[in-house]
Design a protein around this motif. Structure first.
Motif, PDB file in Angstrom:
ATOM      1  N   GLU A  41      38.332 125.942   0.694  1.00 32.70           N
ATOM      2  CA  GLU A  41      38.523 127.393   0.532  1.00 32.70           C
ATOM      3  C   GLU A  41      37.529 128.194   1.380  1.00 32.70           C
ATOM      4  O   GLU A  41      37.844 129.285   1.839  1.00 32.70           O
ATOM      5  CB  GLU A  41      38.427 127.763  -0.953  1.00 32.70           C
ATOM      6  CG  GLU A  41      39.610 127.201  -1.751  1.00 32.70           C
ATOM      7  CD  GLU A  41      39.536 127.461  -3.250  1.00 32.70           C
ATOM      8  OE1 GLU A  41      38.503 127.972  -3.730  1.00 32.70           O
ATOM      9  OE2 GLU A  41      40.523 127.138  -3.938  1.00 32.70           O
ATOM     10  N   TYR A  42      36.324 127.657   1.564  1.00 33.32           N
ATOM     11  CA  TYR A  42      35.327 128.352   2.392  1.00 33.32           C
ATOM     12  C   TYR A  42      35.652 128.221   3.883  1.00 33.32           C
ATOM     13  O   TYR A  42      35.178 129.005   4.701  1.00 33.32           O
ATOM     14  CB  TYR A  42      33.922 127.791   2.147  1.00 33.32           C
ATOM     15  CG  TYR A  42      33.342 128.109   0.785  1.00 33.32           C
ATOM     16  CD1 TYR A  42      33.471 129.383   0.223  1.00 33.32           C
ATOM     17  CD2 TYR A  42      32.649 127.144   0.051  1.00 33.32           C
ATOM     18  CE1 TYR A  42      32.941 129.674  -1.025  1.00 33.32           C
ATOM     19  CE2 TYR A  42      32.124 127.428  -1.202  1.00 33.32           C
ATOM     20  CZ  TYR A  42      32.273 128.689  -1.735  1.00 33.32           C
ATOM     21  OH  TYR A  42      31.755 128.971  -2.965  1.00 33.32           O
ATOM     22  N   PRO A  45      39.684 131.838   5.731  1.00 33.52           N
ATOM     23  CA  PRO A  45      39.810 133.061   4.918  1.00 33.52           C
ATOM     24  C   PRO A  45      41.175 133.229   4.248  1.00 33.52           C
ATOM     25  O   PRO A  45      41.299 134.023   3.322  1.00 33.52           O
ATOM     26  CB  PRO A  45      39.542 134.196   5.915  1.00 33.52           C
ATOM     27  CG  PRO A  45      39.575 133.582   7.262  1.00 33.52           C
ATOM     28  CD  PRO A  45      39.360 132.113   7.126  1.00 33.52           C
ATOM     29  N   PHE A  48      41.140 133.040   0.526  1.00 33.83           N
ATOM     30  CA  PHE A  48      40.328 134.007  -0.211  1.00 33.83           C
ATOM     31  C   PHE A  48      40.970 134.454  -1.527  1.00 33.83           C
ATOM     32  O   PHE A  48      40.326 134.520  -2.566  1.00 33.83           O
ATOM     33  CB  PHE A  48      40.051 135.232   0.682  1.00 33.83           C
ATOM     34  CG  PHE A  48      39.357 136.366  -0.018  1.00 33.83           C
ATOM     35  CD1 PHE A  48      38.016 136.267  -0.386  1.00 33.83           C
ATOM     36  CD2 PHE A  48      40.028 137.539  -0.322  1.00 33.83           C
ATOM     37  CE1 PHE A  48      37.372 137.310  -1.037  1.00 33.83           C
ATOM     38  CE2 PHE A  48      39.392 138.588  -0.980  1.00 33.83           C
ATOM     39  CZ  PHE A  48      38.067 138.465  -1.334  1.00 33.83           C
ATOM     40  N   GLU A  49      42.285 134.749  -1.464  1.00 34.86           N
ATOM     41  CA  GLU A  49      42.935 135.325  -2.653  1.00 34.86           C
ATOM     42  C   GLU A  49      42.961 134.388  -3.866  1.00 34.86           C
ATOM     43  O   GLU A  49      43.151 134.865  -4.989  1.00 34.86           O
ATOM     44  CB  GLU A  49      44.356 135.794  -2.322  1.00 34.86           C
ATOM     45  CG  GLU A  49      45.228 134.688  -1.805  1.00 34.86           C
ATOM     46  CD  GLU A  49      46.661 135.162  -1.557  1.00 34.86           C
ATOM     47  OE1 GLU A  49      47.261 135.741  -2.449  1.00 34.86           O
ATOM     48  OE2 GLU A  49      47.159 134.926  -0.437  1.00 34.86           O
ATOM     49  N   HIS A  51      40.455 131.833  -4.243  1.00 35.54           N
ATOM     50  CA  HIS A  51      39.162 131.155  -4.407  1.00 35.54           C
ATOM     51  C   HIS A  51      38.530 131.402  -5.782  1.00 35.54           C
ATOM     52  O   HIS A  51      38.070 130.485  -6.455  1.00 35.54           O
ATOM     53  CB  HIS A  51      38.206 131.581  -3.294  1.00 35.54           C
ATOM     54  CG  HIS A  51      36.797 131.155  -3.549  1.00 35.54           C
ATOM     55  ND1 HIS A  51      36.447 129.817  -3.695  1.00 35.54           N
ATOM     56  CD2 HIS A  51      35.658 131.864  -3.751  1.00 35.54           C
ATOM     57  CE1 HIS A  51      35.148 129.746  -3.956  1.00 35.54           C
ATOM     58  NE2 HIS A  51      34.650 130.958  -3.992  1.00 35.54           N
TER      59      HIS A  51
END
Ligand SMILES: [Zn+2]
Length: 180
Positions: A41-42, A45, A48-49, A51
């Motif tokens: 996840e990092y 991007p 992001f939604e 994470h």
């Protein structure tokens, strides 16, 4: 490789010795799987939604033993799951909501974890191979983790409304008239 059931979420993970989190009790294999999910996840991007949903789902599926930290962790992450799943909170607004929830965390009490913490675990997320599959697995995971805590949903909503009460209250025109 032999698998073993995680003491927290109940998922099956490879059996090996390794580090675990200090109070979110899990098997080493489960903690390693979560680490892999986070690094994925990092790395991009577009994750992001979902994470924060991953972080919330993991925390509430690994409540550990009663301690100030575990009580506050479970409380704060259940509140955020409630905001995401019942109030449609966006990832952009999540930090603000988290900060407000954190202000009242000293009032939270230990919630005896349900026998089952949900049918989906981080094992279902780590095995996905595409961004879309990862995201939908996280959503299913977060929903099942939230649903598992059903006996406490009313308590969480109470904590949530208490923290919303700490927000500045808008003053109506008639109220302002009385301010000398
Ligand atoms: Zn686990």
């Amino acid at each position: 490789m032999k698998t073993v059931e995680c003491v927290g979420c109940g998922g099956q993970f490879p059996e090996f010795d390794g580090p675990v989190h200090r109070y979110m009790e899990s098997s080493p294999g489960c903690w390693a799987a979560f680490g892999e999910v986070l690094s994925r996840e990092y790395s991009d991007p577009t994750y992001f939604e979902v994470h924060r949903l991953s972080v919330d789902a993991y925390a509430v599926q690994h409540p550990g033993l009663p301690s100030r930290q575990s009580i506050q962790s479970v409380g704060v992450h259940l509140i955020r799951l409630c905001l995401f799943l019942e109030h449609g909170l966006s990832a952009e607004n999540a930090n603000d909501a988290m900060l407000k929830a954190t202000k009242l965390k000293h009032t939270f009490v230990w919630l005896e974890p349900p026998t089952s913490l949900g049918q989906f675990t981080v094992a279902d997320v780590v095995k996905t191979g595409t961004v879309q599959a990862h995201k939908s697995a996280v959503r299913a995971w977060a929903q099942s983790a939230w649903d598992a805590w059903l006996p406490y949903h009313d308590i969480i909503r109470t904590w949530l409304s208490a923290h919303q009460g700490t927000a500045p209250v808008s003053v109506s025109a008639s109220d302002r008239m009385e301010v000398k």
